[in-house]
Design an enzyme around this catalytic site. Structure first.
Site, short mmCIF file in Angstrom:
data_model
loop_
_atom_site.label_atom_id
_atom_site.label_comp_id
_atom_site.label_asym_id
_atom_site.label_seq_id
_atom_site.Cartn_x
_atom_site.Cartn_y
_atom_site.Cartn_z
N ARG A 137 0.80 -1.23 0.00
CA ARG A 137 0.00 0.00 0.00
C ARG A 137 0.83 1.27 0.00
NH1 ARG A 137 -2.29 -3.59 3.41
NH2 ARG A 137 -3.97 -4.72 2.36
N THR A 181 2.03 -5.95 4.12
CA THR A 181 1.38 -5.37 2.94
C THR A 181 1.09 -3.88 3.13
OG1 THR A 181 -0.80 -6.04 3.78
CG2 THR A 181 0.31 -7.55 2.26
N THR A 255 -3.33 -8.56 14.12
CA THR A 255 -2.26 -7.95 13.34
C THR A 255 -2.63 -6.53 12.89
OG1 THR A 255 -3.14 -9.08 11.38
CG2 THR A 255 -1.27 -10.10 12.51
N ASN A 275 -8.35 -9.07 13.10
CA ASN A 275 -9.23 -10.14 13.56
C ASN A 275 -8.49 -11.14 14.44
OD1 ASN A 275 -8.22 -10.64 10.60
ND2 ASN A 275 -8.37 -12.66 11.52
N ASP A 320 -14.22 -11.93 11.59
CA ASP A 320 -13.16 -11.28 10.80
C ASP A 320 -13.48 -9.80 10.59
OD1 ASP A 320 -10.83 -10.95 9.30
OD2 ASP A 320 -11.78 -11.56 7.43
N LYS A 347 -14.65 -2.85 9.11
CA LYS A 347 -15.40 -3.88 8.38
C LYS A 347 -16.81 -4.07 8.90
CE LYS A 347 -11.89 -7.16 6.68
NZ LYS A 347 -11.50 -8.60 6.78
N TRP A 409 -9.67 -1.97 2.70
CA TRP A 409 -8.45 -1.16 2.64
C TRP A 409 -8.60 0.19 1.92
CZ3 TRP A 409 -6.54 0.57 -1.93
CH2 TRP A 409 -6.98 -0.08 -3.08
#
Length: 573
Positions: A137, A181, A255, A275, A320, A347, A409
């Site tokens: 990203r 990421t 994380t 999550n 999640d 989310k 994201w």
């Protein structure tokens, strides 16, 4: 097509379209880095507030239709979709591409200045295990260096003039199921990075390094480890009281794979945690519990990494529902009082406004059309879960949103003139069903849930309300939707400008909207899978740039080519 709020008021039970622009002085936003030039984009969210607002106003609602392609540049490496936010400083653009590649271009012409490929193989060739694509990203910048987190868990410092590696540190256990990421963040002379891998079974943490030499300064875990090994801090000791069983055997999760923001005055770093590992709480923590600090906004001391406060968006996460979606710092007048807040649309489908000094819950309203796991957020800030949402106890349930979330994201953007946040949102559902048992297997997903038809017969999938994807203009001070633009395409990120415009990637288009009304004013075809647009100015010319084009291994020869697209007024086609 733009839908005013009045058209969906019956569904969401809120107000009407804001039609008349408010004066700039009527809206508030926190002070940004005073040394940052309005012409540049030097940080992931342009500055540490992560607002993704640029005051540049050469491109306006009146002339945006004259935008054309100033230049484009094809990214040499393929293999993943593009999610990067470019940085621009001193007339040079820096960005990341597939497989953690990094490149620098002349921001005026697109001429390649340097390209660096760390040579990381994909998973099939022995590379790192990555949950959801070999993406990156973006970068952080400090002095003469740009910093990149790599898929294999390294943090590297590159000389931004030559692309030469100046230092590299392994931030994760080598050979384990961790990956990176997300973009690093810079706090003064410190560089902070998190990691990913909760689906595989890891324990989340963030780490700060000295920007000059890569020396580790501090590391803060987000979930407790094995109590028999002792606790790293009192925060971890307190968190362990909210877990049961032997959660540490499958890592626990939490994380920090994306969201971070920083208040320099308070010296508070805000992180969004992910999550649980596994997803199912009944496997992870069979006696229940909130499982701190999963799915939380956590404030840390920027100098030491010590815990200051937290707000948990999804206690005892079972679905999640990460809180790793982009964070944003705003100063708002709420109920007649000036508040320094942090906002997030994670989310789980609710838009949160939290006091960023104390962690006090201020508001939480649904922004998705259908949120069925919870009925609402109580005044205490705790969600009121719907009957049957805990699928480990019911044998399975269709719930909205699903694991991809009502927002993922793609970054949202703020405009101080309209007082609105522009949010790339989604409507979706998923059948949650717990597996009978859980045998932890390194290198594989360990979610404790059933996917596809493996669970046998299940109830018919309910129809999802609303459009599959949409751009939502949200008033965070009044906790209501103002307008929306519905689509059926994949979301990219959003950008807001002083010219009264919002740029958003949707499907294979970059679109410009009137920030006040949501009317579409301009668009350009750029290829599937848009990343996050930015704007900058060089020699008095304002540009808008986005990475787009999703070409992966094995696709047809005429598939979209990953490309950097840059637009300016009265040029090209």
């Amino acid at each position: 097509m733009r839908i005013a709020k009045s058209a969906v008021a019956a569904t969401l039970g809120v107000g009407v379209l804001l039609a008349v622009p408010a004066p700039l002085s009527a809206r508030q936003s926190p002070a940004v880095n005073p040394s940052a030039s309005a012409d540049e984009w030097r940080a992931h969210g342009r500055d540490a507030t992560e607002q993704r607002y640029s005051p540049l106003d050469r491109i306006t609602r009146l002339n945006v239709g004259r935008l054309g392609v100033a230049w484009s540049w094809e990214i040499p490496r393929r293999g993943a979709r593009l999610e990067s936010t470019p940085l621009v400083a001193d007339g040079v653009m820096y960005a990341t591409g597939p497989m953690s590649t990094v490149f620098a271009l002349d921001a005026r012409t697109g001429e390649e200045l340097w390209f660096w490929d760390p040579g990381i193989p994909d998973e099939e060739q022995g590379g790192p295990s990555v949950c959801c694509g070999d993406v990156n990203r973006g970068l952080a910048m400090h002095g003469d260096r740009v910093f990149a987190g790599l898929l294999d868990g390294r943090l590297v410092a590159l000389n931004r003039h030559s692309g030469r590696v100046e230092w590299s540190v392994q931030t994760t256990p080598a050979g384990r199921d961790y990956s990176i990421t997300g973009a690093p963040r810079v706090l003064g002379d410190r560089v902070v990075i998190g990691n990913a891998g909760a689906e595989y079974g890891v324990r989340g943490y963030v780490t700060a390094y000295d920007g000059d030499d890569g020396e580790q300064l501090w590391r803060t875990y987000t979930v407790p480890g094995n109590p028999a090994d002792g606790f790293e801090s009192e925060a971890m000791r307190a968190a362990a009281e909210t877990w049961t069983g032997e959660w540490w055997k499958v890592g626990g999760g939490g994380t920090v794979w994306d969201a971070m923001a920083y208040d320099a005055e308070l010296d508070l770093l805000y992180i969004g945690t992910g999550n649980g590992s596994p997803w199912s709480r009944d496997h992870r923590s069979p006696g229940g519990g909130d499982n701190l600090y999963l799915s939380s906004i956590v404030a840390l001391d920027g100098r030491t990494g010590e815990y200051r406060w937290h707000y948990q968006t999804t206690p005892g996460d079972d679905w999640d529902y990460t809180a790793t979606q982009p964070l944003m710092l705003l100063d708002l007048e709420i109920a007649g009082r000036e508040r320094r807040v942090i906002v997030q649309a994670p989310k789980n489908g609710f838009f949160y406004v939290i006091d960023r000094v104390t962690g006090e819950f201020l508001s939480g309203q649904a922004f998705a059309d259908e949120v069925t796991w919870a009925t609402h957020i109580a005044e205490t800030g705790r969600p009121v879960e719907a009957p049957g949402a805990r699928y480990g106890r019911t044998g399975g349930a269709w719930l909205s949103p699903g694991p991809t979330g009502a927002h993922n994201w793609p970054p949202m953007a703020w405009n101080p003139g309209t007082g609105l946040v522009y949010l790339p949102a989604k409507n979706n559902n998923f059948y949650y069903e717990m597996t009978e048992g859980l045998d932890y297997v390194p290198g594989q997903w360990n979610t404790g849930t059933v996917f596809g038809s493996a669970g046998g017969e299940r109830p018919e999938r309910p129809e999802v309300a609303g459009s599959p994807t949409m751009l939502v203009a949200w008033d965070p001070a009044e906790s209501r939707e103002v307008w929306r633009f519905p689509t059926r395409c994949d979301n990219g990120g959003a950008l807001s400008t002083g010219g009264g415009l919002v740029f958003w990637g949707t499907g294979d288009r970059l679109v410009a909207f009137d920030a006040w009304t949501g009317d579409e004013l301009w668009s350009a075809d750029v290829g599937r899978g848009t990343a996050s647009p930015v704007t900058y100015a060089v020699d008095g010319v304002q540009y808008v740039t986005v990475l787009a084009g999703r070409a992966v291994t094995g696709e047809r020869p005429d598939a979209d080519v990953p490309t950097v697209w840059t637009f300016a007024l009265d040029v090209g086609a």
